[in-house]
Design an enzyme around this catalytic site. Structure first.
Site, short mmCIF file in Angstrom:
data_model
loop_
_atom_site.label_atom_id
_atom_site.label_comp_id
_atom_site.label_asym_id
_atom_site.label_seq_id
_atom_site.Cartn_x
_atom_site.Cartn_y
_atom_site.Cartn_z
N TYR A 170 0.88 -1.27 -0.10
CA TYR A 170 0.03 0.19 0.21
C TYR A 170 0.98 1.27 0.05
O TYR A 170 0.70 2.08 -0.75
CB TYR A 170 -0.93 -0.08 1.31
CG TYR A 170 -1.86 1.14 1.23
CD1 TYR A 170 -2.89 1.35 0.36
CD2 TYR A 170 -1.69 2.24 2.24
CE1 TYR A 170 -3.71 2.32 0.46
CE2 TYR A 170 -2.27 3.54 2.07
CZ TYR A 170 -3.48 3.49 1.35
OH TYR A 170 -4.33 4.77 1.38
N LYS A 174 1.22 4.22 -3.01
CA LYS A 174 0.80 5.59 -3.01
C LYS A 174 1.77 6.35 -3.32
O LYS A 174 1.77 7.56 -3.76
CB LYS A 174 0.12 5.96 -1.53
CG LYS A 174 -1.18 5.13 -1.38
CD LYS A 174 -2.19 5.48 -2.31
CE LYS A 174 -3.56 4.95 -1.90
NZ LYS A 174 -4.56 5.43 -3.39
#
Length: 251
Positions: A170, A174
């Site tokens: 994750y 990002k």
């Protein structure tokens, strides 16, 4: 004036992952401004419920079945949007996947790929497909919904709670999305490309959503403040910035 002519003069926005959480709240707030909202939803049934709720409150909303991990689905979304408008003023790339928070020692390429497919390839896939409609708008804007967890400044600060979240997928996805946004902003200066995090970095707060099992301290309305702000900027507005609801965020 025909319906198609009227539609072409209204501000339009496509929100990916618009059936719940931040996406739905952003859609609701922009719908209240009188915008035409194209509500993207991977699950058509849940999307229909969300769209009907917004419509019942007076919004002009059109459900767009949209799985950002599928070229075929994205192409179908473009065709559907083109049936209603000849341009797209704003694209909000909101759809995201948290992954399974696998420890770095246990993370595999497959685990990372599944998260990247939504969080990195998804925004690229959607942005590329909708570029012609964005370029047809007078003041096109693209808002990428990222995370403070994608900030090197945040993740190297031991006082930030996110820095203690040991995973690869994750956070790195990002960070990749942030860089992609900068590159778009530099290469396509007529379109405003910006990044938001739906939290308060300085206060170590984040928004309560399904992704974090609603453990955040901020409401979805507070979390969408920077999304709405950057979606509504004018021709003099910024491009290539990273902000939360309080102001600039360090890359």
């Amino acid at each position: 004036m025909t319906n198609s002519e009227q539609t072409s003069q209204e501000t339009s926005v496509l929100v990916t992952g618009g059936n719940k959480g931040l996406g739905l709240e952003a859609a609701r707030r922009l719908g209240e401004l009188g915008w035409t909202v194209f509500l993207g939803s991977r699950d058509e049934g849940r999307g229909r419920v969300a769209a009907d709720k917004l419509a019942a409150d007076g919004a002009k909303v059109i459900l767009v079945p949209l799985d950002v991990t599928s070229d075929e689905s994205v192409a179908g979304a473009v065709r559907l949007v083109r049936e209603h408008t000849d341009r797209l003023d704003v694209l909000i790339n909101n759809a995201g996947a948290p992954g399974r928070v696998v420890a770095p020692a246990d993370a595999t390429a497959e685990e990372i790929h599944s998260v990247y497919d939504t969080n990195v390839y998804g925004p690229v896939r959607v942005t590329h497909a909708f570029l012609p409609l964005l370029q047809a708008a007078e003041q096109p804007r693209v808002v990428m919904v990222s995370s403070a967890a994608g900030s090197f400044a945040v993740m190297t600060d031991p006082d930030q709670p996110a820095s203690k979240m040991h995973e690869l997928a994750y956070t790195s996805s990002k960070a990749a999305l942030n860089m992609i946004t900068i590159r778009y902003a530099q290469a396509l200066p007529r379109i405003k490309f910006n990044v938001v995090t739906p939290g308060e970095v300085a206060n170590h707060k984040f928004t309560a959503t399904d992704m974090n099992r609603h453990t955040g301290e901020l409401t979805v309305t507070e979390g969408t403040d920077p999304i709405v702000r950057l979606a509504t900027i004018d021709a003099e507005g910024p491009s290539g910035i990273f902000v939360d609801r309080l102001g600039p965020v360090g890359w």
